[in-house]
Every structure is written in C-alpha cells, then in structure tokens.
Scaffold this motif. Sequence first.
Motif, PDB file in Angstrom:
ATOM      1  N   MET A  11       0.816  -1.192   0.000  1.00  0.00           N
ATOM      2  CA  MET A  11       0.000   0.000   0.000  1.00  0.00           C
ATOM      3  C   MET A  11       0.861   1.259   0.000  1.00  0.00           C
ATOM      4  N   GLY A  12       2.172   1.073   0.116  1.00  0.00           N
ATOM      5  CA  GLY A  12       3.055   2.215   0.007  1.00  0.00           C
ATOM      6  C   GLY A  12       3.378   2.932   1.296  1.00  0.00           C
ATOM      7  N   GLY A  13       2.854   2.506   2.430  1.00  0.00           N
ATOM      8  CA  GLY A  13       3.123   3.172   3.699  1.00  0.00           C
ATOM      9  C   GLY A  13       4.279   2.532   4.438  1.00  0.00           C
ATOM     10  N   ASN A  14       4.796   3.254   5.438  1.00  0.00           N
ATOM     11  CA  ASN A  14       5.807   2.712   6.329  1.00  0.00           C
ATOM     12  C   ASN A  14       5.095   2.026   7.485  1.00  0.00           C
ATOM     13  N   VAL A  15       5.366   0.732   7.682  1.00  0.00           N
ATOM     14  CA  VAL A  15       4.708  -0.025   8.737  1.00  0.00           C
ATOM     15  C   VAL A  15       5.754  -0.511   9.727  1.00  0.00           C
ATOM     16  N   PHE A  16       5.516  -0.208  11.004  1.00  0.00           N
ATOM     17  CA  PHE A  16       6.403  -0.615  12.087  1.00  0.00           C
ATOM     18  C   PHE A  16       5.613  -1.498  13.040  1.00  0.00           C
ATOM     19  N   LEU A  17       6.267  -2.526  13.593  1.00  0.00           N
ATOM     20  CA  LEU A  17       5.643  -3.384  14.588  1.00  0.00           C
ATOM     21  C   LEU A  17       6.347  -3.188  15.922  1.00  0.00           C
ATOM     22  N   HIS A  18       5.572  -3.068  16.979  1.00  0.00           N
ATOM     23  CA  HIS A  18       6.115  -2.939  18.330  1.00  0.00           C
ATOM     24  C   HIS A  18       5.617  -4.113  19.142  1.00  0.00           C
ATOM     25  N   GLY A  19       6.519  -4.870  19.748  1.00  0.00           N
ATOM     26  CA  GLY A  19       6.110  -6.022  20.540  1.00  0.00           C
ATOM     27  C   GLY A  19       7.307  -6.849  20.942  1.00  0.00           C
ATOM     28  N   ALA A  20       7.067  -8.113  21.261  1.00  0.00           N
ATOM     29  CA  ALA A  20       8.138  -9.028  21.654  1.00  0.00           C
ATOM     30  C   ALA A  20       7.781 -10.436  21.221  1.00  0.00           C
ATOM     31  N   PHE A  30       9.243 -13.191  12.238  1.00  0.00           N
ATOM     32  CA  PHE A  30      10.210 -12.245  11.684  1.00  0.00           C
ATOM     33  C   PHE A  30      10.378 -12.433  10.190  1.00  0.00           C
ATOM     34  N   SER A  31      10.412 -13.680   9.742  1.00  0.00           N
ATOM     35  CA  SER A  31      10.556 -13.977   8.322  1.00  0.00           C
ATOM     36  C   SER A  31       9.363 -13.449   7.524  1.00  0.00           C
ATOM     37  N   GLN A  32       8.155 -13.702   8.035  1.00  0.00           N
ATOM     38  CA  GLN A  32       6.950 -13.241   7.358  1.00  0.00           C
ATOM     39  C   GLN A  32       6.894 -11.712   7.304  1.00  0.00           C
ATOM     40  N   TYR A  33       7.235 -11.057   8.424  1.00  0.00           N
ATOM     41  CA  TYR A  33       7.211  -9.594   8.464  1.00  0.00           C
ATOM     42  C   TYR A  33       8.216  -9.008   7.479  1.00  0.00           C
ATOM     43  N   ALA A  34       9.404  -9.607   7.390  1.00  0.00           N
ATOM     44  CA  ALA A  34      10.425  -9.122   6.455  1.00  0.00           C
ATOM     45  C   ALA A  34       9.932  -9.222   5.015  1.00  0.00           C
ATOM     46  N   GLU A  35       9.277 -10.341   4.686  1.00  0.00           N
ATOM     47  CA  GLU A  35       8.732 -10.517   3.336  1.00  0.00           C
ATOM     48  C   GLU A  35       7.711  -9.435   3.002  1.00  0.00           C
ATOM     49  N   GLU A  36       6.980  -8.968   4.014  1.00  0.00           N
ATOM     50  CA  GLU A  36       5.962  -7.937   3.814  1.00  0.00           C
ATOM     51  C   GLU A  36       6.521  -6.522   3.915  1.00  0.00           C
ATOM     52  N   GLY A  37       7.810  -6.386   4.239  1.00  0.00           N
ATOM     53  CA  GLY A  37       8.419  -5.067   4.345  1.00  0.00           C
ATOM     54  C   GLY A  37       8.093  -4.345   5.646  1.00  0.00           C
ATOM     55  N   ILE A  38       7.708  -5.095   6.685  1.00  0.00           N
ATOM     56  CA  ILE A  38       7.377  -4.493   7.979  1.00  0.00           C
ATOM     57  C   ILE A  38       8.650  -4.298   8.780  1.00  0.00           C
ATOM     58  N   ASP A  39       8.842  -3.103   9.325  1.00  0.00           N
ATOM     59  CA  ASP A  39      10.013  -2.771  10.129  1.00  0.00           C
ATOM     60  C   ASP A  39       9.839  -3.334  11.538  1.00  0.00           C
ATOM     61  N   CYS A  40      10.730  -4.229  11.935  1.00  0.00           N
ATOM     62  CA  CYS A  40      10.652  -4.869  13.255  1.00  0.00           C
ATOM     63  C   CYS A  40      11.726  -4.357  14.201  1.00  0.00           C
ATOM     64  N   THR A  41      12.215  -3.152  13.947  1.00  0.00           N
ATOM     65  CA  THR A  41      13.244  -2.562  14.807  1.00  0.00           C
ATOM     66  C   THR A  41      12.800  -2.520  16.260  1.00  0.00           C
ATOM     67  N   PRO A  51       8.111   7.603  12.862  1.00  0.00           N
ATOM     68  CA  PRO A  51       7.392   8.214  11.732  1.00  0.00           C
ATOM     69  C   PRO A  51       6.764   7.146  10.842  1.00  0.00           C
ATOM     70  N   ALA A  52       5.596   6.670  11.237  1.00  0.00           N
ATOM     71  CA  ALA A  52       4.975   5.572  10.515  1.00  0.00           C
ATOM     72  C   ALA A  52       3.621   5.972   9.952  1.00  0.00           C
ATOM     73  N   SER A  53       3.296   5.405   8.801  1.00  0.00           N
ATOM     74  CA  SER A  53       1.948   5.540   8.261  1.00  0.00           C
ATOM     75  C   SER A  53       1.005   4.636   9.054  1.00  0.00           C
ATOM     76  N   VAL A  54       1.514   3.459   9.414  1.00  0.00           N
ATOM     77  CA  VAL A  54       0.775   2.490  10.216  1.00  0.00           C
ATOM     78  C   VAL A  54       1.725   1.967  11.278  1.00  0.00           C
ATOM     79  N   TYR A  55       1.256   1.884  12.513  1.00  0.00           N
ATOM     80  CA  TYR A  55       2.077   1.360  13.605  1.00  0.00           C
ATOM     81  C   TYR A  55       1.309   0.232  14.266  1.00  0.00           C
ATOM     82  N   LEU A  56       1.814  -0.998  14.138  1.00  0.00           N
ATOM     83  CA  LEU A  56       1.126  -2.173  14.665  1.00  0.00           C
ATOM     84  C   LEU A  56       1.586  -2.478  16.077  1.00  0.00           C
ATOM     85  N   LEU A  57       0.655  -2.818  16.940  1.00  0.00           N
ATOM     86  CA  LEU A  57       0.974  -3.259  18.302  1.00  0.00           C
ATOM     87  C   LEU A  57       0.414  -4.653  18.490  1.00  0.00           C
TER      88      LEU A  57
END
Length: 87
Positions: free
Chosen positions: A1-10, A21-32, A75-81
């Motif tokens: 969708m073109g946005g920056n997506v970050f995931l926060h969790g453990a 982690f593998s699935q998130y990387a394939e989707e371009g989700i930042d897991c920093t 600075p995220a378009s979407v921030y997942l928790l």
Amino acid sequence: MGGNVFLHGAVGLDGHGDSLFSQYAEEGIDCTNVVRDDVNATGTALIIVDEQGENLIAVASGANTTVKPPSHQVPASVYLLQGEISP
C-alpha cells in the motif's frame, strides 16, 4: 500500500518468533521495535468454537508480558501493536 509499517512487541527466540520475523520481512514491515526475548517463548493463543458457536480463547502471553512503550516517536503511516500485552 506504500506506507511505512512498524511493529512494536516481543517474540521469543524460538521457531514461532523466527517464522514471524521472516513473514514480516517478506511484507516489508520494520521490526526494529520488536524485542527477541531469550527467556520467554513467543505468545500464542488457542481459539475454539463451542457447540453454541461462541469463541473460547486461551492465551499464553509469553514474551508479550515484557513489552514496554516505545521510547521514541516513530514516523509511521501504520504502527502495529501486538495484542495481549500488559498495560
């Protein structure tokens, strides 16, 4: 969708955490901001439906119990928790 997506969790240092982690990387989700917990397993839930059609959910929170609020603005378009984290 073109946005920056970050995931926060453990997640744990286990196969489930590796898979996520593998699935998130394939989707371009930042897991920093996702912690790899070497003490607790990755959280999981079992969802079943009873005879009346109602959900029965059993949760083992695992690594999610260690999640702390982010220490900085992201600075995220979407921030997942992750759900089932301690308040």
